[in-house]
Write an enzyme that holds these catalytic residues in place. Structure first.
Site, PDB file in Angstrom:
ATOM      1  N   CYS A   1       0.834  -1.212   0.000  1.00 56.85           N
ATOM      2  CA  CYS A   1       0.000   0.000   0.000  1.00 56.85           C
ATOM      3  C   CYS A   1       0.862   1.255   0.000  1.00 56.85           C
ATOM      4  O   CYS A   1       0.517   2.258  -0.629  1.00 56.85           O
ATOM      5  CB  CYS A   1      -0.912   0.012   1.223  1.00 56.85           C
TER       6      CYS A   1
ATOM      7  N   CYS B   1      -8.024  -2.838  -3.997  1.00 62.32           N
ATOM      8  CA  CYS B   1      -7.256  -3.606  -4.976  1.00 62.32           C
ATOM      9  C   CYS B   1      -7.770  -5.046  -5.035  1.00 62.32           C
ATOM     10  O   CYS B   1      -8.227  -5.599  -4.031  1.00 62.32           O
ATOM     11  CB  CYS B   1      -5.775  -3.597  -4.609  1.00 62.32           C
TER      12      CYS B   1
ATOM     13  N   CYS C   1      -5.415   1.874   4.154  1.00 64.75           N
ATOM     14  CA  CYS C   1      -4.249   1.669   3.287  1.00 64.75           C
ATOM     15  C   CYS C   1      -3.103   2.595   3.663  1.00 64.75           C
ATOM     16  O   CYS C   1      -1.949   2.333   3.326  1.00 64.75           O
ATOM     17  CB  CYS C   1      -4.631   1.890   1.826  1.00 64.75           C
TER      18      CYS C   1
END
Length: 259
Positions: A143, A223, A249
């Site tokens: 991330c 994601c 994230c």
């Protein structure tokens, strides 16, 4: 707003960044402006807060959007005020194809004039994740180079950012304010107090297209490797980083932090 030295801890939530003992001290001038902006935002609806941000920082405010499940709401409001305001989108290289197509559809349908897709630096990709599998070993590191670093780089020229975060999304976001100060710039959260029902109603009222993955069981979309369908009885974000002690994230702070 409470005095600089005050500590306010919401029940069941961690202290905000500015409340922690290790928090950096905000510049007095920035603090004074923050207090003024918070006062100006009090009582305004979401569109009013968005207008305030754009007017206070002309050409120096950017919207940060994931083009996720509820992103159309804030982006629709934006187009009613300034369709050419910059919109920063993190194309991590690991997104669902549906998200990329949804971004293109919203840009075309709403008339967004300045959508900027941010990607990890090629050198970072080659040195930190040459095989594209870092997510399976260290989600925080993944991330960081795919989201946190590119966004920090893109925000360097802006004095304010505007997000679509809501308090209901995570425990750590429950205490966020409509106007905050984070990493040297002002941060506006126009939809902070919107519940899911109001978001759904707005999208229906304005006939906004839904992210195609929502109907497939993805209320929160990140994601592809780190997002799964939510099962019956699970929470809104339980499909994100499933099985890990991770809710953010990092682009908004690891604990949703902000002054």
């Amino acid at each position: 707003m409470a005095a600089v030295s005050a500590v306010t801890v919401l029940s069941g939530a961690p202290p905000r960044a500015f409340d922690r003992k290790d928090a950096a001290v905000i510049d007095p001038a920035a603090h004074a402006r923050l207090v003024g902006l918070q006062a100006a935002a009090a009582g305004l609806d979401a569109k009013g807060v968005l207008t305030l941000a754009l007017n206070e920082f002309p050409g120096k405010a950017a919207v940060v959007s994931s083009f996720g499940s509820e992103s159309a709401v804030l982006l629709h409001m934006l187009c009613g005020i300034d369709p050419n305001a910059p919109v920063l989108f993190l194309n991590t290289g690991k997104l669902f194809g549906e998200t990329l197509r949804y971004r293109d559809r919203l840009q075309d349908q709403l008339g967004l004039g300045d959508v900027r897709s941010l990607a990890p630096h090629p050198i970072d990709r080659a040195t930190r994740d040459p095989e594209g599998t870092l997510w399976s070993r260290d989600t925080d590191a993944c991330c960081n180079f795919r989201k946190v670093v590119p966004l920090k780089r893109a925000l360097a020229g802006f004095d304010a950012q505007i997000t679509g975060r809501k308090r209901f999304q995570t425990r750590d976001r429950a205490g966020m304010q409509t106007v905050e100060y984070f990493e040297g710039r002002f941060r506006f959260n126009p939809l902070a107090d919107w519940p899911q029902a109001d978001l759904d109603a707005y999208m229906t009222e304005h006939d906004l297209p839904r992210h195609p993955l929502v109907e497939d069981g993805y209320p929160s979309i990140g994601c592809m490797p780190c997002t799964r369908r939510v099962q019956t009885g699970e929470g809104y974000r339980d499909g994100r980083w499933s099985g890990l002690d991770k809710d953010e994230c990092g682009i908004h702070g690891l604990d949703g932090e902000g002054i």
